[in-house]
Design a protein around this motif. Structure first.
Motif, PDB file in Angstrom:
ATOM      1  N   VAL A  42       3.622 -25.171   1.646  1.00 43.87           N
ATOM      2  CA  VAL A  42       3.888 -26.189   2.663  1.00 43.87           C
ATOM      3  C   VAL A  42       3.385 -27.565   2.228  1.00 43.87           C
ATOM      4  CG1 VAL A  42       3.208 -26.995   4.965  1.00 43.87           C
ATOM      5  CG2 VAL A  42       4.007 -24.652   4.656  1.00 43.87           C
ATOM      6  N   ILE A  43       2.170 -27.613   1.704  1.00 44.46           N
ATOM      7  CA  ILE A  43       1.567 -28.919   1.380  1.00 44.46           C
ATOM      8  C   ILE A  43       2.380 -29.635   0.302  1.00 44.46           C
ATOM      9  CG2 ILE A  43      -0.365 -29.912   0.102  1.00 44.46           C
ATOM     10  CD1 ILE A  43      -0.660 -27.536   3.094  1.00 44.46           C
ATOM     11  N   SER A  44       2.749 -28.924  -0.750  1.00 42.07           N
ATOM     12  CA  SER A  44       3.491 -29.575  -1.837  1.00 42.07           C
ATOM     13  C   SER A  44       4.874 -30.016  -1.376  1.00 42.07           C
ATOM     14  CB  SER A  44       3.601 -28.642  -3.049  1.00 42.07           C
ATOM     15  OG  SER A  44       4.257 -27.435  -2.703  1.00 42.07           O
ATOM     16  N   GLU A  45       5.535 -29.208  -0.554  1.00 38.70           N
ATOM     17  CA  GLU A  45       6.873 -29.601  -0.086  1.00 38.70           C
ATOM     18  C   GLU A  45       6.781 -30.799   0.856  1.00 38.70           C
ATOM     19  OE1 GLU A  45      10.829 -27.683   2.107  1.00 38.70           O
ATOM     20  OE2 GLU A  45       9.451 -26.396   0.981  1.00 38.70           O
ATOM     21  N   TRP A  46       5.796 -30.806   1.752  1.00 39.68           N
ATOM     22  CA  TRP A  46       5.640 -31.907   2.709  1.00 39.68           C
ATOM     23  C   TRP A  46       5.326 -33.212   1.995  1.00 39.68           C
ATOM     24  CZ3 TRP A  46       6.415 -32.229   7.905  1.00 39.68           C
ATOM     25  CH2 TRP A  46       5.880 -33.337   8.581  1.00 39.68           C
ATOM     26  N   GLU A  47       4.450 -33.163   1.017  1.00 35.64           N
ATOM     27  CA  GLU A  47       3.975 -34.394   0.386  1.00 35.64           C
ATOM     28  C   GLU A  47       4.869 -34.875  -0.749  1.00 35.64           C
ATOM     29  OE1 GLU A  47      -0.138 -33.818  -0.676  1.00 35.64           O
ATOM     30  OE2 GLU A  47      -0.782 -34.338   1.351  1.00 35.64           O
ATOM     31  N   GLU A  48       5.573 -33.957  -1.422  1.00 36.10           N
ATOM     32  CA  GLU A  48       6.294 -34.332  -2.634  1.00 36.10           C
ATOM     33  C   GLU A  48       7.811 -34.328  -2.494  1.00 36.10           C
ATOM     34  OE1 GLU A  48       4.911 -31.707  -5.689  1.00 36.10           O
ATOM     35  OE2 GLU A  48       2.783 -32.127  -5.275  1.00 36.10           O
ATOM     36  N   LYS A  49       8.350 -33.580  -1.512  1.00 36.62           N
ATOM     37  CA  LYS A  49       9.799 -33.415  -1.454  1.00 36.62           C
ATOM     38  C   LYS A  49      10.445 -33.992  -0.204  1.00 36.62           C
ATOM     39  CE  LYS A  49       9.629 -29.144  -4.184  1.00 36.62           C
ATOM     40  NZ  LYS A  49       9.980 -27.695  -4.206  1.00 36.62           N
ATOM     41  N   MET A  50       9.673 -34.186   0.869  1.00 31.55           N
ATOM     42  CA  MET A  50      10.261 -34.596   2.131  1.00 31.55           C
ATOM     43  C   MET A  50      10.159 -36.101   2.345  1.00 31.55           C
ATOM     44  SD  MET A  50       9.005 -31.493   4.614  1.00 31.55           S
ATOM     45  CE  MET A  50       9.954 -32.085   6.026  1.00 31.55           C
ATOM     46  N   SER A  51      11.258 -36.679   2.805  1.00 30.50           N
ATOM     47  CA  SER A  51      11.267 -38.101   3.142  1.00 30.50           C
ATOM     48  C   SER A  51      10.735 -38.286   4.555  1.00 30.50           C
ATOM     49  CB  SER A  51      12.696 -38.641   3.063  1.00 30.50           C
ATOM     50  OG  SER A  51      13.498 -38.040   4.072  1.00 30.50           O
ATOM     51  N   ALA A  52      10.515 -39.541   4.943  1.00 31.43           N
ATOM     52  CA  ALA A  52      10.072 -39.836   6.307  1.00 31.43           C
ATOM     53  C   ALA A  52      11.088 -39.328   7.321  1.00 31.43           C
ATOM     54  CB  ALA A  52       9.851 -41.332   6.461  1.00 31.43           C
ATOM     55  N   ALA A  53      12.371 -39.444   6.985  1.00 25.56           N
ATOM     56  CA  ALA A  53      13.430 -38.961   7.884  1.00 25.56           C
ATOM     57  C   ALA A  53      13.376 -37.437   8.010  1.00 25.56           C
ATOM     58  CB  ALA A  53      14.793 -39.407   7.370  1.00 25.56           C
ATOM     59  N   ASP A  54      13.108 -36.755   6.902  1.00 22.32           N
ATOM     60  CA  ASP A  54      12.990 -35.289   6.934  1.00 22.32           C
ATOM     61  C   ASP A  54      11.849 -34.857   7.850  1.00 22.32           C
ATOM     62  OD1 ASP A  54      15.062 -34.994   5.093  1.00 22.32           O
ATOM     63  OD2 ASP A  54      13.681 -35.019   3.379  1.00 22.32           O
ATOM     64  N   LYS A  55      10.731 -35.552   7.745  1.00 22.91           N
ATOM     65  CA  LYS A  55       9.560 -35.198   8.545  1.00 22.91           C
ATOM     66  C   LYS A  55       9.818 -35.446  10.028  1.00 22.91           C
ATOM     67  CE  LYS A  55       6.363 -36.274   4.772  1.00 22.91           C
ATOM     68  NZ  LYS A  55       5.262 -37.156   4.302  1.00 22.91           N
ATOM     69  N   LEU A  56      10.489 -36.551  10.341  1.00 25.09           N
ATOM     70  CA  LEU A  56      10.794 -36.855  11.729  1.00 25.09           C
ATOM     71  C   LEU A  56      11.765 -35.827  12.299  1.00 25.09           C
ATOM     72  CD1 LEU A  56      10.418 -38.776  14.101  1.00 25.09           C
ATOM     73  CD2 LEU A  56      12.335 -40.139  13.215  1.00 25.09           C
ATOM     74  N   ALA A  57      12.730 -35.421  11.501  1.00 26.46           N
ATOM     75  CA  ALA A  57      13.692 -34.412  11.951  1.00 26.46           C
ATOM     76  C   ALA A  57      12.982 -33.099  12.250  1.00 26.46           C
ATOM     77  CB  ALA A  57      14.774 -34.215  10.898  1.00 26.46           C
ATOM     78  N   TYR A  58      12.029 -32.737  11.408  1.00 27.06           N
ATOM     79  CA  TYR A  58      11.257 -31.518  11.667  1.00 27.06           C
ATOM     80  C   TYR A  58      10.471 -31.642  12.967  1.00 27.06           C
ATOM     81  CZ  TYR A  58       7.141 -28.575  11.700  1.00 27.06           C
ATOM     82  OH  TYR A  58       6.137 -27.719  12.105  1.00 27.06           O
ATOM     83  N   ALA A  59       9.794 -32.773  13.162  1.00 26.07           N
ATOM     84  CA  ALA A  59       8.965 -32.952  14.346  1.00 26.07           C
ATOM     85  C   ALA A  59       9.780 -32.888  15.626  1.00 26.07           C
ATOM     86  CB  ALA A  59       8.219 -34.276  14.266  1.00 26.07           C
ATOM     87  N   GLN A  60      11.028 -33.324  15.566  1.00 29.72           N
ATOM     88  CA  GLN A  60      11.872 -33.367  16.748  1.00 29.72           C
ATOM     89  C   GLN A  60      12.722 -32.119  16.934  1.00 29.72           C
ATOM     90  OE1 GLN A  60      14.033 -37.051  16.091  1.00 29.72           O
ATOM     91  NE2 GLN A  60      12.408 -38.312  16.978  1.00 29.72           N
ATOM     92  N   ASP A  61      12.648 -31.202  16.015  1.00 34.31           N
ATOM     93  CA  ASP A  61      13.445 -29.970  16.087  1.00 34.31           C
ATOM     94  C   ASP A  61      12.927 -29.085  17.223  1.00 34.31           C
ATOM     95  OD1 ASP A  61      14.881 -27.656  15.729  1.00 34.31           O
ATOM     96  OD2 ASP A  61      14.497 -27.508  13.576  1.00 34.31           O
ATOM     97  N   PRO A  62      13.737 -28.786  18.234  1.00 31.58           N
ATOM     98  CA  PRO A  62      13.264 -27.949  19.342  1.00 31.58           C
ATOM     99  C   PRO A  62      13.082 -26.492  18.951  1.00 31.58           C
ATOM    100  CG  PRO A  62      15.601 -28.421  19.592  1.00 31.58           C
ATOM    101  CD  PRO A  62      15.129 -29.233  18.424  1.00 31.58           C
ATOM    102  N   LYS A  63      13.641 -26.107  17.809  1.00 30.94           N
ATOM    103  CA  LYS A  63      13.514 -24.726  17.344  1.00 30.94           C
ATOM    104  C   LYS A  63      13.109 -24.719  15.866  1.00 30.94           C
ATOM    105  CE  LYS A  63      16.948 -22.891  20.592  1.00 30.94           C
ATOM    106  NZ  LYS A  63      18.224 -22.146  20.725  1.00 30.94           N
TER     107      LYS A  63
END
Length: 352
Positions: free
Chosen positions: A221-242
């Motif tokens: 999780v840590i490597s994917e979050w910090e190295e592969k995900m963009s700000a848009a990817d992270k926001l999409a995850y945070a807003q995902d209801p499922k």
């Protein structure tokens, strides 16, 4: 002092013999409710950590601490900077003192928003009755009303804080295993690690287990979050209801193994440790009917009193294990001494 220590040790061993925590899984009266100790007692508050006797901890230190190298397993407290389940980001305020001659800081944070130990007040399990088919209870039969009563500290984090979580840690590095075997996945999916694969990871690492071990599983999780995900990817995850979280399979065979190996606690860098959402079943290629799934949090926390660590930063630990060519180490963790606390940052160090 020596005689007092001897008495304490004798009492501890006697208590262990009277508990269910050393029984075989299949001999448990009810694997869903391994509740020990009187309500509000130290034994109840420790839960599965009762396995970390002085002898177990001393043996772990003697066998694991060799080079003196060490690494923290706590992720940056500002992560996840964008979290799911409507969890607010951490706040850190620096305030002047004595006219600027000194400074204090003020922390406002939810431990579940970054690396954390799930405490026994974190998750309940269903225990329906005819009159209350939706009833859920926490470890020991603790009710939601008891947890919400701030004068009641039953099964709170203070029990773990008194002695810490110390012992022999073992890492099963699934990320490196997947790389060796050409397995591709994203940690933000329902990718599940079956028991057979965990055992294969252990075999390839030449890793064996002892009663009282603290199990760590690295899924990336840590490597994917910090190295592969963009700000848009992270926001999409945070807003995902499922949201979906990769992790170990939630099955009866996984529970049986965790119990019979005698693990005192489990942890990983996964957001939920186990696959989330819980799966109804898991398909085995060419092995007949699907294997039924279950929600392990209801067993580990509410049933066994076992600490569950999530979002631990295992990146440097993985590198150190590779360099030392051993995947066992001494663990020293100091949960926050908060009476009635639900969870805590890990405050965890691995020492080689």
């Amino acid at each position: 002092m020596g005689s007092l220590h001897s008495v304490s040790q004798t009492n501890m061993q006697a208590a262990l013999k009277s508990l269910h925590h050393t029984k075989d899984y299949d001999s448990l009266p009810d694997p869903r409710r391994v509740w020990t100790g009187a309500p509000g007692s130290r034994e109840e508050g420790l839960g599965r950590l009762i396995l970390l006797t002085p002898d177990v901890v001393a043996s772990a230190a003697a066998s694991c601490i060799k080079s003196g190298r060490r690494v923290s397993l706590s992720w940056d407290m500002t992560k996840l900077d964008i979290a799911n389940f409507n969890r607010a980001p951490a706040q850190h305020h620096i305030v002047p003192l004595l006219g600027g001659a000194a400074y204090d800081d003020i922390y406002i944070f939810n431990p579940q928003q970054s690396s954390q130990w799930d405490g026994l007040r974190h998750f309940s399990a269903p225990l329906p009755t005819d009159s209350d088919p939706n009833r859920r209870l926490f470890y020991g039969g603790t009710t939601a009303a008891e947890i919400q009563n701030r004068s009641n500290t039953r099964i709170g984090m203070q029990h773990w804080a008194k002695e810490g979580i110390c012992g022999r840690g073992v890492l099963l590095d699934y990320v490196r295993y997947a790389q060796r075997h050409g397995i591709e996945y994203t940690v933000f999916s329902d990718h599940a690690i079956p028991l057979s694969v965990l055992l294969d990871v252990a075999k390839e690492q030449n890793t064996t287990f002892r009663q009282g071990d603290i199990l760590f599983v690295r899924i990336g999780v840590i490597s994917e979050w910090e190295e592969k995900m963009s700000a848009a990817d992270k926001l999409a995850y945070a807003q995902d209801p499922k949201p979906q979280h990769a992790g170990v399979e939630g099955t009866d065979e996984m529970l049986r193994w965790l119990w019979n190996e005698g693990f005192a606690a489990v942890a990983g860098d996964a957001i939920s440790f186990e696959v989330y959402p819980p799966q109804a079943s898991y398909v085995r290629g060419g092995e007949g009917a699907p294997v039924p799934g279950l929600f392990m949090h209801e067993y580990l926390l509410a049933g066994w009193g076992m600490p569950v660590g999530e979002m631990f930063d295992l990146e440097d630990l993985s590198r150190l294990c590779e360099e030392e060519q051993r995947w066992e180490f001494f663990i020293s963790a100091a949960p926050l001494n908060m009476p009635g606390g639900v969870s805590s940052p890990p405050n965890c160090i691995a020492i080689f």
